[in-house]
Scaffold this motif. Structure first.
Motif, PDB file in Angstrom:
ATOM      1  N   ILE B  37       9.597  -4.848  19.298  1.00 47.47           N
ATOM      2  CA  ILE B  37       8.393  -3.814  19.465  1.00 47.47           C
ATOM      3  C   ILE B  37       7.785  -4.082  20.667  1.00 47.47           C
ATOM      4  CG2 ILE B  37       6.297  -2.728  18.359  1.00 47.47           C
ATOM      5  CD1 ILE B  37       7.565  -3.954  15.738  1.00 47.47           C
ATOM      6  N   ASP B  38       7.520  -2.921  21.661  1.00 45.53           N
ATOM      7  CA  ASP B  38       7.050  -2.898  22.844  1.00 45.53           C
ATOM      8  C   ASP B  38       5.531  -2.864  22.888  1.00 45.53           C
ATOM      9  OD1 ASP B  38       9.097  -3.706  24.361  1.00 45.53           O
ATOM     10  OD2 ASP B  38       9.800  -1.222  24.566  1.00 45.53           O
ATOM     11  N   ALA B  39       4.647  -3.303  23.711  1.00 41.87           N
ATOM     12  CA  ALA B  39       3.263  -3.295  23.489  1.00 41.87           C
ATOM     13  C   ALA B  39       2.962  -1.669  23.387  1.00 41.87           C
ATOM     14  CB  ALA B  39       2.569  -3.781  24.583  1.00 41.87           C
ATOM     15  N   GLY B  40       1.959  -1.541  22.472  1.00 39.42           N
ATOM     16  CA  GLY B  40       1.385   0.215  22.206  1.00 39.42           C
ATOM     17  C   GLY B  40       2.604   1.099  21.704  1.00 39.42           C
ATOM     18  N   GLU B  41       3.573   0.179  21.023  1.00 40.99           N
ATOM     19  CA  GLU B  41       4.607   1.339  20.605  1.00 40.99           C
ATOM     20  C   GLU B  41       4.496   0.971  19.006  1.00 40.99           C
ATOM     21  OE1 GLU B  41       9.516   1.629  20.986  1.00 40.99           O
ATOM     22  OE2 GLU B  41       8.626  -0.429  20.423  1.00 40.99           O
ATOM     23  N   THR B  42       5.226   1.974  18.278  1.00 38.98           N
ATOM     24  CA  THR B  42       5.209   1.928  16.811  1.00 38.98           C
ATOM     25  C   THR B  42       6.515   2.055  16.298  1.00 38.98           C
ATOM     26  OG1 THR B  42       3.147   3.444  16.639  1.00 38.98           O
ATOM     27  CG2 THR B  42       4.366   3.203  14.629  1.00 38.98           C
ATOM     28  N   LEU B  43       6.913   0.915  15.501  1.00 39.66           N
ATOM     29  CA  LEU B  43       8.205   0.973  14.976  1.00 39.66           C
ATOM     30  C   LEU B  43       8.044   1.244  13.464  1.00 39.66           C
ATOM     31  CD1 LEU B  43      11.313   0.078  14.894  1.00 39.66           C
ATOM     32  CD2 LEU B  43      10.893  -2.015  14.284  1.00 39.66           C
ATOM     33  N   GLY B  44       8.689   2.306  13.039  1.00 38.18           N
ATOM     34  CA  GLY B  44       8.613   2.701  11.496  1.00 38.18           C
ATOM     35  C   GLY B  44       9.837   1.991  10.856  1.00 38.18           C
ATOM     36  N   LEU B  45       9.381   1.370   9.567  1.00 45.81           N
ATOM     37  CA  LEU B  45      10.364   0.722   8.821  1.00 45.81           C
ATOM     38  C   LEU B  45      10.328   1.436   7.493  1.00 45.81           C
ATOM     39  CD1 LEU B  45      12.243  -1.832   8.765  1.00 45.81           C
ATOM     40  CD2 LEU B  45      10.392  -3.018   7.789  1.00 45.81           C
ATOM     41  N   VAL B  46      11.703   2.138   7.080  1.00 44.78           N
ATOM     42  CA  VAL B  46      11.806   2.874   5.980  1.00 44.78           C
ATOM     43  C   VAL B  46      12.789   2.204   5.159  1.00 44.78           C
ATOM     44  CG1 VAL B  46      10.855   5.063   6.516  1.00 44.78           C
ATOM     45  CG2 VAL B  46      13.136   4.432   7.009  1.00 44.78           C
ATOM     46  N   GLY B  47      12.696   2.451   3.593  1.00 48.26           N
ATOM     47  CA  GLY B  47      13.715   2.158   2.771  1.00 48.26           C
ATOM     48  C   GLY B  47      12.940   2.125   1.525  1.00 48.26           C
ATOM     49  N   GLU B  48      14.109   2.255   0.254  1.00 46.89           N
ATOM     50  CA  GLU B  48      13.526   2.573  -0.885  1.00 46.89           C
ATOM     51  C   GLU B  48      12.701   1.373  -1.372  1.00 46.89           C
ATOM     52  OE1 GLU B  48      16.829   3.510  -3.352  1.00 46.89           O
ATOM     53  OE2 GLU B  48      17.862   2.472  -2.253  1.00 46.89           O
ATOM     54  N   SER B  49      12.061   1.546  -2.631  1.00 47.09           N
ATOM     55  CA  SER B  49      11.342   0.343  -3.020  1.00 47.09           C
ATOM     56  C   SER B  49      12.115  -0.997  -3.317  1.00 47.09           C
ATOM     57  CB  SER B  49      10.798   0.930  -4.344  1.00 47.09           C
ATOM     58  OG  SER B  49       9.741  -0.130  -4.772  1.00 47.09           O
ATOM     59  N   GLY B  50      11.661  -2.086  -3.054  1.00 42.46           N
ATOM     60  CA  GLY B  50      12.422  -3.248  -3.298  1.00 42.46           C
ATOM     61  C   GLY B  50      13.430  -3.702  -2.336  1.00 42.46           C
ATOM     62  N   CYS B  51      13.497  -2.947  -1.154  1.00 44.80           N
ATOM     63  CA  CYS B  51      14.563  -3.148  -0.194  1.00 44.80           C
ATOM     64  C   CYS B  51      14.053  -4.448   0.830  1.00 44.80           C
ATOM     65  CB  CYS B  51      14.978  -2.163   0.679  1.00 44.80           C
ATOM     66  SG  CYS B  51      13.730  -1.361   1.663  1.00 44.80           S
ATOM     67  N   GLY B  52      12.855  -4.752   0.597  1.00 49.00           N
ATOM     68  CA  GLY B  52      12.404  -6.098   1.453  1.00 49.00           C
ATOM     69  C   GLY B  52      11.569  -5.651   2.551  1.00 49.00           C
ATOM     70  N   LYS B  53      11.004  -4.533   2.425  1.00 49.61           N
ATOM     71  CA  LYS B  53      10.220  -4.169   3.617  1.00 49.61           C
ATOM     72  C   LYS B  53       8.894  -5.134   3.675  1.00 49.61           C
ATOM     73  CE  LYS B  53       9.449   0.038   2.037  1.00 49.61           C
ATOM     74  NZ  LYS B  53      10.153   0.056   0.591  1.00 49.61           N
ATOM     75  N   THR B  54       8.196  -5.225   2.607  1.00 50.30           N
ATOM     76  CA  THR B  54       7.005  -6.156   2.731  1.00 50.30           C
ATOM     77  C   THR B  54       7.214  -7.302   3.064  1.00 50.30           C
ATOM     78  OG1 THR B  54       6.049  -4.647   0.993  1.00 50.30           O
ATOM     79  CG2 THR B  54       5.278  -6.633   1.092  1.00 50.30           C
ATOM     80  N   THR B  55       8.331  -7.954   2.463  1.00 53.33           N
ATOM     81  CA  THR B  55       8.668  -9.208   3.027  1.00 53.33           C
ATOM     82  C   THR B  55       8.898  -9.459   4.423  1.00 53.33           C
ATOM     83  OG1 THR B  55       9.971  -9.061   0.655  1.00 53.33           O
ATOM     84  CG2 THR B  55      10.322 -10.962   2.406  1.00 53.33           C
ATOM     85  N   VAL B  56       9.604  -8.269   5.131  1.00 53.34           N
ATOM     86  CA  VAL B  56       9.933  -8.545   6.547  1.00 53.34           C
ATOM     87  C   VAL B  56       8.546  -8.662   7.062  1.00 53.34           C
ATOM     88  CG1 VAL B  56      10.368  -7.253   8.654  1.00 53.34           C
ATOM     89  CG2 VAL B  56      12.013  -7.123   6.434  1.00 53.34           C
ATOM     90  N   GLY B  57       7.471  -7.762   6.713  1.00 52.47           N
ATOM     91  CA  GLY B  57       6.172  -7.735   7.384  1.00 52.47           C
ATOM     92  C   GLY B  57       5.569  -9.120   7.231  1.00 52.47           C
ATOM     93  N   ARG B  58       5.414  -9.750   6.210  1.00 57.42           N
ATOM     94  CA  ARG B  58       5.004 -10.833   5.679  1.00 57.42           C
ATOM     95  C   ARG B  58       5.499 -12.344   6.543  1.00 57.42           C
ATOM     96  NH1 ARG B  58       2.995  -9.997  -0.703  1.00 57.42           N
ATOM     97  NH2 ARG B  58       1.612  -8.209  -0.157  1.00 57.42           N
ATOM     98  N   THR B  59       6.832 -12.294   6.490  1.00 57.16           N
ATOM     99  CA  THR B  59       7.646 -13.477   7.038  1.00 57.16           C
ATOM    100  C   THR B  59       7.410 -13.323   8.493  1.00 57.16           C
ATOM    101  OG1 THR B  59       9.343 -12.996   5.321  1.00 57.16           O
ATOM    102  CG2 THR B  59       9.985 -14.344   7.121  1.00 57.16           C
ATOM    103  N   LEU B  60       7.453 -11.975   9.158  1.00 56.61           N
ATOM    104  CA  LEU B  60       7.147 -11.784  10.497  1.00 56.61           C
ATOM    105  C   LEU B  60       5.737 -12.238  10.841  1.00 56.61           C
ATOM    106  CD1 LEU B  60       7.559  -8.625  12.304  1.00 56.61           C
ATOM    107  CD2 LEU B  60       5.907 -10.320  13.141  1.00 56.61           C
TER     108      LEU B  60
END
Ligand SMILES: Nc1ncnc2c1ncn2[C@@H]1O[C@H](COP(=O)(O)OP(=O)(O)OP(=O)(O)O)[C@@H](O)[C@H]1O
Ligand SMILES: [Mg+2]
Lengths: 366, 319
Positions: B37-60
């Motif tokens: 992700i570049d400075a000032g940019e937005t990366l959207g992360l999509v996927g159905e429930s339980g695919c690990g989106k929250t886990t990506v954010g928290r592990t990051l």
């Protein structure tokens, strides 16, 4: 199908004659007034700002049962603090008139005097009434019940404090660390939970009787080894319930995202415990301590009743009830007074504990 | 080429799960995920429930210790040692505005907590001024500072959570489905606020959501996740209008479009079967059990992300 919207000459959508909608073409912007700041603020839908504690107290004082039990407990407290100040008898004093032992003041009914006392009053002396009568050893029964209540309350209070401190330390360590530590600590709790408590109290008091020697006349001595062993047993056995409760509470608080949020901010562990975990389980701790007191009083009364309680002549509500058993048919009120006091105290604490729980549980809002 | 603000390399997060008395299996919540992700940019992360989106954010953010892989902030790897410093630069807005604010604290103390932790003020007045500035920034009334979080509505709570994240003046914020718990009218307000804040403060977002319309609206680029893996990534328009991966296509076909003519024409691609349990992942491509185009090769190996032009990357053998 394409929807053609019919418009009037101003470009506003034309109103159907049957429609109940406002006819917008009749209005323009100059006819409207801007809302003032105050009017805007009125739109804010918010409940009154209160601190958590105040809010809980407000709810507590709305609960008639809780208020009733606070009043009852307050009255009992006032009586046991101030009664010995104006009742001229002491709990171990055998009644006497002018230095002569009053042999007739045995098992008097409430508010009656013995022959000697009546003669004394007729001769112009004043005598404080025996509010609850006297017992079979010619002692004023009211003051004995007052002292018995004192002992029972003190035992209940201190036993709960012991339980609270040990249980809180153990439970919070187990809950916060979690994992293997938690597993081992909780198995120890399970083992202690399965021990027969009464058997251990009896064994301990027998053993302690031969080991413990107190200075004659000291407070510990007048309380007796039985009471000491009761405290020890509370300290050894009864904290497990509290430990389990607090562990469960901390485990569930740990799940909340605000703990994670605090971590993501970079807050150190000590700060998280102080700022978030303790304040969120303090109400549970207060409530369960309030509920622990009557159970300790009950245990003490029970032990005194079976003869393992306080050392004579120190009375406790349980031992008073026990000694009243003898003359139950002739003097039923002697059982009634201590029994009623136990009931009142235990009931009040239980109702107060329930009230506290209802008032301070954030999930039961309103 | 200049270094991106955030670079995630082969991030893995496996949770040990007890499946029997003595058996533990690994749940691969995030499996080999890379993005930048570049400075000032937005990366959207999509996927159905339980695919690990929250886990990506928290592990990051190292709220969970990564099983493998690394996270670089401005080229510097995030480690245990520099974590306190990094916590000031990367922040998170949580999914549930109800459980992410301590009910026993006032708004002032919630927003002030990061200031206290990092000692970002000289005296009481400066602390208060900073808090009021932050409240103003997210559109909260200054008079509400002494109120308790439980007195606020969901939208207002989420604003409090955003103010808390902004308190340390971060360069990057993980927004974990920040609007999915709000009702639609409030969603729009909050999303617009995220955009305004980005313009004003120049923060970069990892914007997690399961609503494709929302993500398309706010993101520069989009990554699509399925069972712990990124299956397609590219610019927002590429992923939205010219999606290639069958999973993305089925997601797209389910987006409601307020145009009856178009809706009648287009075909909805309804996926067959259920999401496989993350404990028993199919071999090869995880999507093959529900894919219309699945072939033998899909069962053999996980397809790598390959470039289909202009940074549009897709992990699929067939398409
Ligand atoms: N702490 C944990 N321990 C064990 N398993 C976990 C843990 N956190 C998440 N998981 C598992 O990892 C998988 C991914 O969960 P995650 O919360 O990341 O999904 P998500 O994409 O955020 O879903 P949603 O849209 O519902 O929020 C799930 O199968 C979940 O059960
Ligand atoms: Mg999630």
């Amino acid at each position: 199908m394409d929807l053609k919207i019919r418009r009037d000459e101003n470009g506003n959508p034309r109103k159907s004659p049957l429609s109940l909608q406002l006819n917008l073409s009749k209005f323009n912007a100059s006819m409207f007034e801007k809302a003032t700041e105050e009017e805007k603020r009125q739109q804010d839908v918010m409940s009154e700002s209160t601190t958590f504690f105040k809010d809980g107290m407000r709810k507590l004082f709305k609960n008639p049962l809780a208020v009733g039990s606070i009043i009852v407990l307050g009255l009992i407290l006032i009586i046991i603090i101030f009664a010995p100040l104006f009742v001229p008898y002491s709990y171990e004093e055998i009644l006497s008139v002018n230095g002569v032992r009053d042999k007739g003041a045995k098992n008097l009914a409430p508010f009656t005097y013995s022959k000697m006392e009546q003669q004394y009053i007729e001769a112009g002396g004043t005598r404080f009434p025996h509010i609850f009568g006297t017992d079979e050893q010619c002692r004023d029964y009211f003051i004995r019940v007052v002292y018995g209540t004192r002992v029972s309350l003190v035992v209940g209070f201190f036993a709960s404090i012991i339980v609270l401190i040990i249980g809180m330390l153990y439970g919070s360590i187990s809950g916060y660390l979690g994992g293997k530590v938690d597993l081992i600590m909780m198995r120890i709790v399970d083992i202690i939970y399965s021990l027969p408590d009464m058997l251990i109290i009896i064994l301990l008091s027998v053993v302690l009787q031969s080991i413990l020697q107190f200075k004659p006349g000291s407070f510990l001595d007048s309380l007796g080894t039985n009471m000491i062993s009761l405290f020890i047993v509370f300290g050894l056995l009864y904290w497990v319930g509290m430990a389990r409760l607090i562990r469960g509470q901390i485990l569930s608080i740990k799940q909340n995202e605000y703990i994670l949020a605090s971590k993501s901010i970079g807050a150190p562990t000590g700060m998280i415990i102080r700022r978030h975990i303790l304040p969120n389980c303090i109400s549970v701790i207060i409530i369960s301590t309030a509920l622990q007191i009557p159970s300790a009083i009950f245990t003490e009364s029970y032990l005194s009743f079976v003869g393992l309680g306080v050392q004579a002549p120190m009375p406790s509500l349980g031992s008073l009830a026990n000694s009243a058993r003898g003359g139950l048919q002739s003097y039923p009120y002697k059982l009634l007074f201590p029994a009623l006091t136990i009931c009142l105290i235990v009931l009040s604490f239980n109702l107060l504990g329930d009230g506290l729980r209802d008032a301070f549980d954030p999930k039961l809002k309103r | 080429m200049n270094t991106p603000l955030i670079e995630v390399r082969n991030l893995k997060q496996y949770f040990p799960i007890k499946t029997g008395l003595f058996k533990t299996e690994l749940l691969k919540a995030v499996d080999d995920v890379s993005f930048s992700i570049d400075a000032g940019e937005t990366l959207g992360l999509v996927g159905e429930s339980g695919c690990g989106k929250t886990t990506v954010g928290r592990t990051l953010l190292h709220l969970y210790e990564p099983t493998a892989g690394e996270v670089l902030f401005e080229g510097e790897p995030v480690t245990k040692d520099n974590l306190p410093k990094m916590r000031q630069k990367m922040q998170m807005v949580f999914q549930d505005p109800y459980s992410s604010l301590d009910p026993r604290m006032t708004v002032e103390d919630i927003i002030g907590e990061p200031l206290d932790v990092h000692k970002l003020f000289e005296n009481k007045k400066e602390r208060r001024d900073k808090i009021l500035y932050l409240m103003n920034l997210v559109g909260l009334n200054a008079e509400h500072a002494t109120r308790y979080a439980h007195e606020f509505s969901g939208g207002q709570r989420q604003r409090i959570g955003i103010a808390r994240a902004l308190a340390v003046n971060p360069k990057f914020i993980v927004c974990d489905e920040p609007v999915s718990a709000l009702d639609v009218s409030i969603q729009a307000q909050v999303i617009n606020m995220f955009e305004d804040l980005q313009v004003k403060l120049g923060v970069a977002y990892l914007f997690i959501a399961h609503d494709l319309l929302v993500v398309h609206h706010i993101s520069n680029r989009i990554a699509v996740m399925y069972l712990g893996k990124i299956v397609e990534t590219g610019t927002a328009d590429d992923v939205n209008y010219t999606s290639i991966h069958p999973y993305t296509q089925s997601l797209m076909s389910a987006v409601p479009i307020p145009d009856p003519d178009y809706t009648r024409q287009r075909k909805r691609i309804v996926l067959q079967g259920d999401v496989p349990s993350p404990l028993h992942m199919p071999s090869g491509c995880p999507f093959r059990t529900r894919c219309r185009f699945a072939c033998d090769k899909c069962a053999e190996a996980m397809p790598p992300l390959t470039d289909r032009g202009g940074g549009h990357q897709v992990a699929c053998w067939v398409k």
